[in-house]
Design a protein around this motif. Sequence first.
Motif, PDB file in Angstrom:
ATOM      1  N   GLY A 219      45.842  79.111  20.766  1.00  0.00           N
ATOM      2  CA  GLY A 219      44.675  79.111  19.890  1.00  0.00           C
ATOM      3  C   GLY A 219      44.134  80.516  19.732  1.00  0.00           C
ATOM      4  O   GLY A 219      44.441  81.419  20.525  1.00  0.00           O
ATOM      5  N   THR A 220      43.322  80.720  18.697  1.00  0.00           N
ATOM      6  CA  THR A 220      42.664  82.001  18.450  1.00  0.00           C
ATOM      7  C   THR A 220      41.201  81.889  18.837  1.00  0.00           C
ATOM      8  O   THR A 220      40.478  81.031  18.313  1.00  0.00           O
ATOM      9  CB  THR A 220      42.791  82.403  16.973  1.00  0.00           C
TER      10      THR A 220
ATOM     11  N   MET B 168      40.947  87.143  19.992  1.00  0.00           N
ATOM     12  CA  MET B 168      42.105  87.202  20.880  1.00  0.00           C
ATOM     13  C   MET B 168      42.925  85.939  20.687  1.00  0.00           C
ATOM     14  O   MET B 168      42.372  84.835  20.610  1.00  0.00           O
ATOM     15  CB  MET B 168      41.669  87.299  22.345  1.00  0.00           C
ATOM     16  N   VAL B 169      44.240  86.091  20.612  1.00  0.00           N
ATOM     17  CA  VAL B 169      45.142  84.946  20.601  1.00  0.00           C
ATOM     18  C   VAL B 169      45.514  84.653  22.048  1.00  0.00           C
ATOM     19  O   VAL B 169      46.058  85.517  22.746  1.00  0.00           O
ATOM     20  CB  VAL B 169      46.403  85.228  19.764  1.00  0.00           C
TER      21      VAL B 169
ATOM     22  N   ALA C  99      34.377  80.551  19.226  1.00  0.00           N
ATOM     23  CA  ALA C  99      35.038  79.563  18.378  1.00  0.00           C
ATOM     24  C   ALA C  99      36.544  79.623  18.621  1.00  0.00           C
ATOM     25  O   ALA C  99      37.143  80.705  18.615  1.00  0.00           O
ATOM     26  CB  ALA C  99      34.727  79.837  16.909  1.00  0.00           C
ATOM     27  N   VAL C 100      37.151  78.464  18.858  1.00  0.00           N
ATOM     28  CA  VAL C 100      38.591  78.393  19.112  1.00  0.00           C
ATOM     29  C   VAL C 100      39.236  77.639  17.954  1.00  0.00           C
ATOM     30  O   VAL C 100      38.970  76.445  17.743  1.00  0.00           O
ATOM     31  CB  VAL C 100      38.904  77.701  20.449  1.00  0.00           C
ATOM     32  N   THR C 101      40.078  78.339  17.191  1.00  0.00           N
ATOM     33  CA  THR C 101      40.683  77.766  15.995  1.00  0.00           C
ATOM     34  C   THR C 101      42.200  77.891  16.065  1.00  0.00           C
ATOM     35  O   THR C 101      42.750  78.579  16.928  1.00  0.00           O
ATOM     36  CB  THR C 101      40.170  78.488  14.731  1.00  0.00           C
ATOM     37  N   GLY C 102      42.872  77.208  15.116  1.00  0.00           N
ATOM     38  CA  GLY C 102      44.329  77.269  15.059  1.00  0.00           C
ATOM     39  C   GLY C 102      44.990  76.726  16.309  1.00  0.00           C
ATOM     40  O   GLY C 102      46.073  77.185  16.691  1.00  0.00           O
TER      41      GLY C 102
ATOM     42  N   MET D 240      39.097  97.433  23.445  1.00  0.00           N
ATOM     43  CA  MET D 240      40.430  97.265  24.018  1.00  0.00           C
ATOM     44  C   MET D 240      41.309  96.501  23.043  1.00  0.00           C
ATOM     45  O   MET D 240      40.855  95.590  22.358  1.00  0.00           O
ATOM     46  CB  MET D 240      40.364  96.517  25.352  1.00  0.00           C
ATOM     47  N   SER D 241      42.577  96.888  23.005  1.00  0.00           N
ATOM     48  CA  SER D 241      43.577  96.167  22.230  1.00  0.00           C
ATOM     49  C   SER D 241      44.890  96.230  22.984  1.00  0.00           C
ATOM     50  O   SER D 241      45.118  97.126  23.796  1.00  0.00           O
ATOM     51  CB  SER D 241      43.725  96.780  20.828  1.00  0.00           C
ATOM     52  N   GLY D 242      45.737  95.248  22.726  1.00  0.00           N
ATOM     53  CA  GLY D 242      47.028  95.210  23.418  1.00  0.00           C
ATOM     54  C   GLY D 242      47.342  93.806  23.877  1.00  0.00           C
ATOM     55  O   GLY D 242      46.900  92.812  23.286  1.00  0.00           O
ATOM     56  N   THR D 243      48.118  93.713  24.969  1.00  0.00           N
ATOM     57  CA  THR D 243      48.549  92.416  25.481  1.00  0.00           C
ATOM     58  C   THR D 243      48.408  92.365  26.995  1.00  0.00           C
ATOM     59  O   THR D 243      48.461  93.387  27.679  1.00  0.00           O
ATOM     60  CB  THR D 243      50.027  92.146  25.121  1.00  0.00           C
TER      61      THR D 243
END
Length: 312
Positions: free
Chosen positions: A160-161, A147-148, A172-175, A99-102
């Motif tokens: 976060g990403t 996923m952002v 892992a949650v980064t940014g 899946m991709s999208g928002t």
Amino acid sequence: MFILNPGTALAQGIVLTPDSTPGVPPNTFTFTGPYDGNEDGFNETTLSGRVTFNGDPDNFAVDWPGFTGQTTTDVNIPVLGHMYHSSLNFTMTSSSHQMSGTGTFFNPLTGNTTSMTDSGTPLVIRPATRAAGAVSNACGYSLDGQMVIEVAGPTGTLQGTWTFSGNSAQAAVTGRTFTDTAGVVTPLPNTTVESQCGGTGTINDWVGTYEVRWACLPRESGSHTVTITVTGPDTVNIDDEGEFYTARTIGGNPHALRGFFIDGPTGFQYREDFNWTMQKNLSGFAQTSQYVYTDGAQIGNGGVCVASAPRL
């Protein structure tokens, strides 16, 4: 897959129509209509989109073909108003789907709006099997990809990403940053998150009788009743209208089970492996499964199924 089985009760008010637009690939359909996603008697969901099968969805002589498509989903709850909107592209095969999208969800109780956006590549979703590369990191599922995620509320916005790996129970949650209402951006340290099903529940929450309403591709649908009893700290016994089999919890998730059964007459015998996820209010569970014929002319072929199983 409920809505891709037209004419059944599981499809509800969704209309599936062959797409005869010039240049459209064969076995393409459009779908649209209302849907009662939580089965409370109100059609709070509206769906629309298109799906293209990679073959004849009604052909039982070969392995089911898989499909690709796009859907737009909106959820409006009476009194509370518009709560969810998503626009997703999807691909499904016998072993996984992408899946991709928002998607955007509004929580009227907190005033927070949560948005999820793919990072440019699809998120790969497979059933968790406990095997290396298919570890549970989202209840009964094993996710791979990024996923952002952004949560905007009265005090500011947290972003976060999230990076999922199919061989790890942790994401892992980064940014990570927090932006307050004055526009001040505060960087936050990286972290990891382990998403469990039923963190405060127990395996005993499964005890009961359920009506399993299922739909499959190649197209098939029906229902049956199961009664679940607990036989060990991580094991349940399933009475499927006189047929018996077992399932075990997945990782540290007391509300996620995996098991299999073997059924069918000689020449059409098949094995079906399933994942069950308990609903948060314990009112029932959801199923994803895959079956493969183990003898006869269709040996090696099979299909995929989903089910909704309210507690009786």
